[in-house]
Every structure is written in C-alpha cells, then in structure tokens.
Design an enzyme around this catalytic site. Structure first.
Site, PDB file in Angstrom:
ATOM      1  N   CYS A 191      65.764 227.082  12.477  1.00 19.69           N
ATOM      2  CA  CYS A 191      67.178 227.012  12.829  1.00 19.69           C
ATOM      3  C   CYS A 191      67.804 228.371  12.528  1.00 19.69           C
ATOM      4  CB  CYS A 191      67.866 225.957  11.991  1.00 19.69           C
ATOM      5  SG  CYS A 191      67.092 224.353  12.115  1.00 19.69           S
ATOM      6  N   ARG A 234      66.655 230.813  18.079  1.00 24.02           N
ATOM      7  CA  ARG A 234      65.912 230.142  17.007  1.00 24.02           C
ATOM      8  C   ARG A 234      65.901 228.629  17.156  1.00 24.02           C
ATOM      9  NH1 ARG A 234      65.337 233.615  12.186  1.00 24.02           N
ATOM     10  NH2 ARG A 234      64.872 231.716  11.073  1.00 24.02           N
ATOM     11  N   TRP A 245      67.154 223.531  15.430  1.00 26.01           N
ATOM     12  CA  TRP A 245      65.923 223.095  16.086  1.00 26.01           C
ATOM     13  C   TRP A 245      65.521 221.842  15.315  1.00 26.01           C
ATOM     14  CZ3 TRP A 245      60.709 222.293  14.968  1.00 26.01           C
ATOM     15  CH2 TRP A 245      59.859 222.216  16.078  1.00 26.01           C
ATOM     16  N   ASN A 251      67.879 225.492   6.681  1.00 29.51           N
ATOM     17  CA  ASN A 251      66.725 225.796   7.513  1.00 29.51           C
ATOM     18  C   ASN A 251      65.505 225.401   6.696  1.00 29.51           C
ATOM     19  OD1 ASN A 251      65.010 226.862   9.382  1.00 29.51           O
ATOM     20  ND2 ASN A 251      65.558 228.999   9.033  1.00 29.51           N
ATOM     21  N   GLY A 252      64.613 224.585   7.244  1.00 32.15           N
ATOM     22  CA  GLY A 252      63.445 224.144   6.486  1.00 32.15           C
ATOM     23  C   GLY A 252      63.363 222.629   6.490  1.00 32.15           C
ATOM     24  N   GLU A 294      46.580 234.341  26.271  1.00 33.03           N
ATOM     25  CA  GLU A 294      47.987 234.736  26.216  1.00 33.03           C
ATOM     26  C   GLU A 294      48.661 234.513  27.579  1.00 33.03           C
ATOM     27  OE1 GLU A 294      50.078 235.183  24.062  1.00 33.03           O
ATOM     28  OE2 GLU A 294      51.675 236.347  24.996  1.00 33.03           O
ATOM     29  N   LYS A 352      51.889 232.102  28.014  1.00 33.99           N
ATOM     30  CA  LYS A 352      53.160 232.545  28.622  1.00 33.99           C
ATOM     31  C   LYS A 352      53.542 231.593  29.753  1.00 33.99           C
ATOM     32  CE  LYS A 352      54.541 234.687  26.248  1.00 33.99           C
ATOM     33  NZ  LYS A 352      53.906 235.206  25.078  1.00 33.99           N
ATOM     34  N   GLU A 398      54.591 228.017  28.386  1.00 36.24           N
ATOM     35  CA  GLU A 398      55.804 227.891  27.564  1.00 36.24           C
ATOM     36  C   GLU A 398      57.088 228.128  28.345  1.00 36.24           C
ATOM     37  OE1 GLU A 398      56.143 230.536  24.171  1.00 36.24           O
ATOM     38  OE2 GLU A 398      55.139 232.122  25.259  1.00 36.24           O
ATOM     39  N   HIS A 407      30.834 224.768  30.970  1.00 34.52           N
ATOM     40  CA  HIS A 407      30.529 223.715  29.994  1.00 34.52           C
ATOM     41  C   HIS A 407      31.614 222.643  29.961  1.00 34.52           C
ATOM     42  CE1 HIS A 407      27.109 226.064  28.612  1.00 34.52           C
ATOM     43  NE2 HIS A 407      27.914 227.116  28.813  1.00 34.52           N
ATOM     44  N   LYS A 443      62.173 230.656  18.437  1.00 34.06           N
ATOM     45  CA  LYS A 443      61.538 231.978  18.308  1.00 34.06           C
ATOM     46  C   LYS A 443      60.789 232.127  16.988  1.00 34.06           C
ATOM     47  CE  LYS A 443      61.153 236.417  19.537  1.00 34.06           C
ATOM     48  NZ  LYS A 443      60.100 236.592  20.549  1.00 34.06           N
TER      49      LYS A 443
HETATM   50  C1  F6R Z   1      54.929 232.746  22.194  1.00 42.09           C
HETATM   51  C2  F6R Z   1      55.442 233.144  20.904  1.00 42.09           C
HETATM   52  C3  F6R Z   1      54.924 232.446  19.717  1.00 42.09           C
HETATM   53  C4  F6R Z   1      54.900 233.379  18.499  1.00 42.09           C
HETATM   54  C5  F6R Z   1      54.522 232.597  17.252  1.00 42.09           C
HETATM   55  C6  F6R Z   1      54.387 233.496  16.039  1.00 42.09           C
HETATM   56  O1  F6R Z   1      55.447 233.527  23.220  1.00 42.09           O
HETATM   57  O2  F6R Z   1      56.292 233.993  20.801  1.00 42.09           O
HETATM   58  O3  F6R Z   1      53.663 231.893  19.943  1.00 42.09           O
HETATM   59  O4  F6R Z   1      53.987 234.399  18.741  1.00 42.09           O
HETATM   60  O5  F6R Z   1      55.496 231.630  17.007  1.00 42.09           O
HETATM   61  O6  F6R Z   1      55.570 234.178  15.771  1.00 42.09           O
HETATM   62  P1  F6R Z   1      55.587 235.454  14.849  1.00 42.09           P
HETATM   63  O7  F6R Z   1      54.894 236.546  15.569  1.00 42.09           O
HETATM   64  O8  F6R Z   1      57.031 235.753  14.610  1.00 42.09           O
HETATM   65  O9  F6R Z   1      54.862 235.081  13.591  1.00 42.09           O
END
Ligand code: F6R
Length: 616
Positions: A2, A27, A77, A103-104, A489, A493, A496, A512, A611
């Site tokens: 959050c 966030r 969140w 937050n938590g 990756e 992308k 998500e 497999h 994020k």
């Molecule tokens: C995906 C993305 C997440 C972060 C993950 C780790 O696009 O951004 O998978 O990579 O939540 O976040 P950090 O790098 O801040 O530890």
C-alpha cells in the site's frame, strides 16, 4: 504494497496528500483515503475514504475541502478485507481517539480482534489494520502519548508493518513506525513542513532531504522536524540525507503511459548505469557503493542470486555472467522459496539480491536468512538508501531513475547491466580476468544503449504487430540459454499488462509437454538470435510449425534464413552473446505494451498488481 503519506506544516494538507497519493497509486489502487486534523479546533478530525482509484477520493473530497494543516493518506492493495469504502484506510478507534494507516499484515489480527471485541471495542471494517487503532486507543485513554501508544501496541503485533497514526489529542503531530520489512517510511524535511511516505517518489516533489526509518524505529513528526526512538523508548539519531534524484523524471511527459516512457528511456537508463559503474579509457570498474564488500570478493566461492518476478529474471541472466567471468558456481532462487528452505550458505557465498525497489518483503526475508549464515551480501537496487541496501554489505545501484509503471522495464535491463559489472568485478577480484578482457567486455557493454535505441526507433512497428496478437487467448515464449530468462520476462510482461495467458519456456523443454498445446490458435514467439543457440532454435521453430503453430521469431539483423522460415520476424542489432538478452527484451516489452493498449487495458496499473510487494 500500500502507499502511505503524511503531512504536517502550515499549508492545507488535503492537496499535498492527494498529490502524494497519486505518486504512490502504483503501489495499490483498491481504495484510497485521507484523515486530516485541524490544529485550530480540538477534536476536528475528518476522514474521507473511497473504494477504487484516487480519482474517486478526489471527487468525494471536492465538495468538502478542509483547511486542516496536518493529515495522513493511504492507497490500498487489499489483503484482509475486500476492496470497499469501509475497508479503506485510514481506520479509526472506537471514539476517534486515534486514526491509523498501515502497510503490511498484522498476522495475529484475528486473535487481537477477538480480545479487543471482548473488551468492548466496536470494529467498523474487516481489516487487520483496525486492530492497531483500537490497541492504541486503550493506551491513549490511559494517558500515554501517541508515540508511546504506538510503541506499546507495536510489541503486540505479529508480522511486518509500517504504521502511521494521528490523534486529535496531539494536534499537528504524526507518529510512524517501521517493524520488519513491510515497506519503508521515508520522512522528508521541508522548510517549516514535514512529509512522510512509503517511498521516495512521493517525498521528492517536496524535498530531497530525507531520513529513512529502519526496522524497529519509531518517529514523532511535527512541522518543525522529527525525533526518533527505539521500541524501548530510547532516543535515536537517524541521519538525514540529500537524495540526488530529479523529481522531473517522475513525470509522464508526452507519453500516454509511464510504461512506454520508461521503455523509451532505456538507452539513457542503461548508459547512466554503465557510466556510473565504469569508464572505458582507462577501462575500469568503479563500484564505489560496494564498500567493505569489495574486500571480501576475492574469497567468494559461490554466488546465489535472489529476486522476485522481473528481478528474478534479471538474476537468471546475471547467473551466466558470474559463471563466465568469475568461474564460480552461480544459482538463482526466488526469495519466497529461499526464505522457507534451510539454504546451505556460508561466509564464502556471495548472495546477490536484485530488487529495483529494495523493499520487496520476500527478498528482504531471504537476505535476513543469508545474514544469519554469514554470507557476503550485495544488492542490485534502483533506490538509493532502500532497505536491501541497508541490509547488504554493499550495493550496486542502477541509474534508471524512478520507475512508475507497475510492469518493470528500464529497471530490468539496468539490473542486468549492474549484474554484468558486478560479475566483472568479481572476476577481477578472483584474478580470472586480465585487464584486456575487462576492457573488451566493457567495450561490448558500451554498445548496448545504442543497440537498444535502434530497436526503439522502430517502436511503431510493434503497434502494428500488436493487431495480430491482441485477440489471442494464449502465447508461448521460447528461448534457450541467456534467452530463456528473456522469454520468461516476455511472457510475464504480456500476462501482467494484457491479461493474455502467456508461458515462458526453455525451448528444449518444449517437447516434454507444452508442445501438446500447439495448434493454429496458439502462437509462439521464439528468441532465435545469433548467439541464442540459433540452430537449435530453428529446430524448435520447425517443430511448432509442424503442429500448425505460427511463429514470430526475434532474430539478429541479416538473418535471412529465419526470415524465410518463420511466419514473422523482428530483428535486433547484433551485440555480444552475453548482452543479447537485454536487446532481445525490448521487442517483447514493446509488443506487450501495444497489445495491452490495443485491448484497452490499464497499462500502468494492471488489475490485482502493485509495484512494490511488501506483503507475503
Ligand atoms: C513485473 C514486476 C515485478 C517485480 C517484482 C520485484 O513487471 O515489476 O515482477 O519485478 O515485484 O520487485 P522489486 O524489483 O522491486 O523487488
């Protein structure tokens, strides 16, 4: 996870809080709320909160703008309790004695809540957070100051938390605590005003002078400054630092989305990262933030890289660098798995945590375990002063600037560059790399920003290509060796931000099982660049096509054979083998972006995501 913000000063608090909340909306965006306290009128506490994005909160406040000059705000969140007005923060105690944002997760909230209800407290929400307000209420009513009430209550909470509270009994005052790794509390020192927030993005527009709360620290903040104590109430000195980040980089500019802006910023982000860590003439590495860790590199026998999501994919690429440059075994793990194993580590192990935010709880908990085993720790991080950097012996900072899109792009490629530099440094420290070899490797790295810029110059092409993929239900991304994490990756992308089901696979593994999925409605994207085991990838492309699947191949410029074979190709400039995954990731980012836009998705704030993930 959050976002939390606070303000104490002479200006009306509401506009400051709303602007700061917008900076933190990435966030979490299930609900938002503020509480403001008017110092002029005892007891004048007003709370407004709304389900959904900050725009809903703003609309609710518009008719009722307050002149109050102290306030706190939250963007949520959801963890405990569905997204709703009632479950939105801030949360009040029974009689409004205390108001809390958080937050938590209060892991023992059910137990605390039953005990509080038995003592006559009335709850208005389903959240774990509300227990904190009621616990503090009891102490405030017993005559404790707000800070003491927070300290006393903190001892009863299980789990990691960042908490901010106010009380009408202490006008103009906010108190804050950081307990564990549920996210940061950054306290900003303005001129006659103070701000706080869960991350720098919301503080920098007010001031670049900041203090970070560490685990177990509590702060009392009013417009004139902050004082700090530990859980026992002993005074602490917390240093105030000047952060050299330009808040302008946080603005979206002419771009429709932060994600596109951040994709386009990659040449600069990579260049800034490279030249903050190295020079070419003379060819030298300057990993100055390694601090004391630099002295221990020569003794490293093994490397364990930890990260989550995109950062884990960067780590998986980095693993190859450590093996090649330093000749030591290197492995990767997901922080959330690592923390619940009993990993075999020792002082000869270098644990490299990769986290753009430096606040991801699973990474921090994994680091805590590595710490107990005496491992040497270095973090790759995009946020100066973040928690991973405070825990590790050394840091290698990426210079990507603030990343606001929830889907990470420029921080991913910049992290790969930082891993490359750290692996070179380790290779040097272990006497494995000659000065010429370091020069050659740095010269190869220096070419990457330009190669990325060349792919980006053709960005419009992906807008057209996105038409072909916007209606697909499923997508398979294939790669081998260094291109395998790039395929993972690419799939991450795509899923998500566009909500298309996408799988990343090691191409050799395809036979497999996953090959059973292939049919004309299940397209494949294959990274078949010059160095990514191209001939093996050609076989994989043919195998997919033999089952009626269509293949888009990412190939190196001039690869006519694959251009004839695949159903579609996009080309990337040639770079050295180890750096290919950086350049090959750019088309995948652009494709995911344009497919998501085509599908009308909320690119910068995809559903269910946040994020910075500071809860388990
Ligand atoms: C995906 C993305 C997440 C972060 C993950 C780790 O696009 O951004 O998978 O990579 O939540 O976040 P950090 O790098 O801040 O530890």
């Amino acid at each position: 996870m959050c976002g939390i913000v606070g303000y104490a000063g002479d200006k009306p608090a509401v506009p400051v809080l709303l602007r700061a909340l917008k900076d933190l909306e990435y966030r979490g965006y299930d609900s938002a709320g503020i509480a403001v306290l008017d110092p002029g009128e005892a007891g004048a506490l007003s709370v407004t909160k709304k389900q959904g994005k900050i725009a809903n909160l703003e609309a609710a406040i518009a008719a009722d703008a307050s002149a109050a000059t102290t306030g706190i705000g939250h963007t949520r969140w959801a963890t405990h309790g569905k997204p709703s007005d009632q479950n939105a923060h801030p949360h009040l105690s029974c009689g409004g004695e205390v108001v809390v944002i958080h937050n938590g997760i209060v892991e023992n909230y059910a137990e605390l809540r039953s005990a509080l209800v038995a003592r006559g407290h009335q709850f208005r929400s389903e959240t774990d957070t509300e227990t904190i307000a009621h616990l503090m209420e009891e102490r405030v009513k017993a005559g404790e100051s707000l800070l003491d009430a927070l300290r006393g209550s903190a001892g009863l909470l299980a789990g990691s938390q960042a908490i901010v509270a106010m009380s009408p009994d202490e006008a103009g005052v906010m108190v804050a605590a950081r307990l564990g790794n549920a996210g940061g509390v950054v306290i900003g020192y303005g001129e006659g005003e103070m701000v706080l927030a869960s991350d720098l993005a919301a503080v920098l527009p007010v001031t670049q002078r900041v203090a970070f709360l560490a685990d177990g620290q509590f702060a009392r903040i009013d417009k004139l400054g902050a004082s700090f104590v530990n859980v026992a109430g002993e005074a602490l000195q917390v240093p105030v630092k000047r952060i050299p980040i330009d808040p302008v980089s946080a603005l979206k500019g002419d771009y429709q989305h932060f994600m596109l802006k951040e994709i386009m910023e990659q040449p600069e982000a990579l260049s800034d990262t490279i030249w903050s860590l190295a020079t070419l003439e003379p060819a030298e590495l300057y990993l100055n933030d390694l601090g004391a860790a630099a002295e221990r590199l020569a003794g490293v026998q093994r490397v364990v890289l930890i990260g989550m999501g995109t950062s884990l994919h960067a780590a998986m690429i980095g693993r190859h660098y450590f093996e090649q440059f330093a000749g030591v075994p290197a492995e990767t793990d997901n922080g959330s798995e690592f923390r619940y194993r009993d990993p075999v580590l020792g002082p000869e192990t270098l644990v490299v945590s990769v986290s753009q935010s430096g606040e991801t709880v699973d990474v921090l908990e994994a680091m805590a375990i590595a710490g107990t085993k005496g491992a040497l720790q270095v973090t790759i991080c995009n946020t100066e002063g973040a928690q991973t950097a405070r825990v590790a012996e050394g840091a290698v900072y990426t210079r990507a600037g603030l990343e606001r899109g929830v889907a990470s792009t420029k921080c991913f490629t910049a992290a790969v560059v930082a891993l490359y530099a750290l692996a070179l440094k380790l290779g040097q420290a272990k006497g494995r790399l000659s000065a010429d070899e370091v020069r050659r490797r740095l010269a190869e790295l220096a070419k990457v920003p330009d190669a990325v810029a060349r792919v980006l110059a053709d960005a419009k092409r992906y807008q057209r290509l996105a038409n072909d993929y916007a209606t697909t239900q499923h997508l398979l991304f294939l790669g081998r060796a260094l291109a395998y994490p790039a395929a993972l990756e690419g799939a991450l992308k795509m899923k998500e931000i566009s909500y298309i089901h996408a799988e990343g696979y090691a191409a050799g593994e395809m036979k497999h099982g996953p090959i059973a999925l292939i049919d004309p409605s299940f397209p494949t994207i294959a990274i078949a660049t010059k160095h990514a085991l191209r001939s093996k990838m050609i076989s994989n492309v043919e195998q997919v096509q033999a089952r009626g699947g269509k293949v888009l191949a990412i190939v190196t410029e001039g690869d006519d054979e694959l251009a004839r074979l695949a159903d579609g190709v996009v080309t990337i400039p040639e770079v050295s083998e180890l750096l290919e995954p950086i350049v090959a990731s750019i088309p995948l980012q652009l494709l995911a972006y344009y497919v998501a836009v085509h599908r009308g998705c909320d690119v910068d704030q995809p559903r269910n995501l946040a994020k910075t993930v500071t809860v388990e």
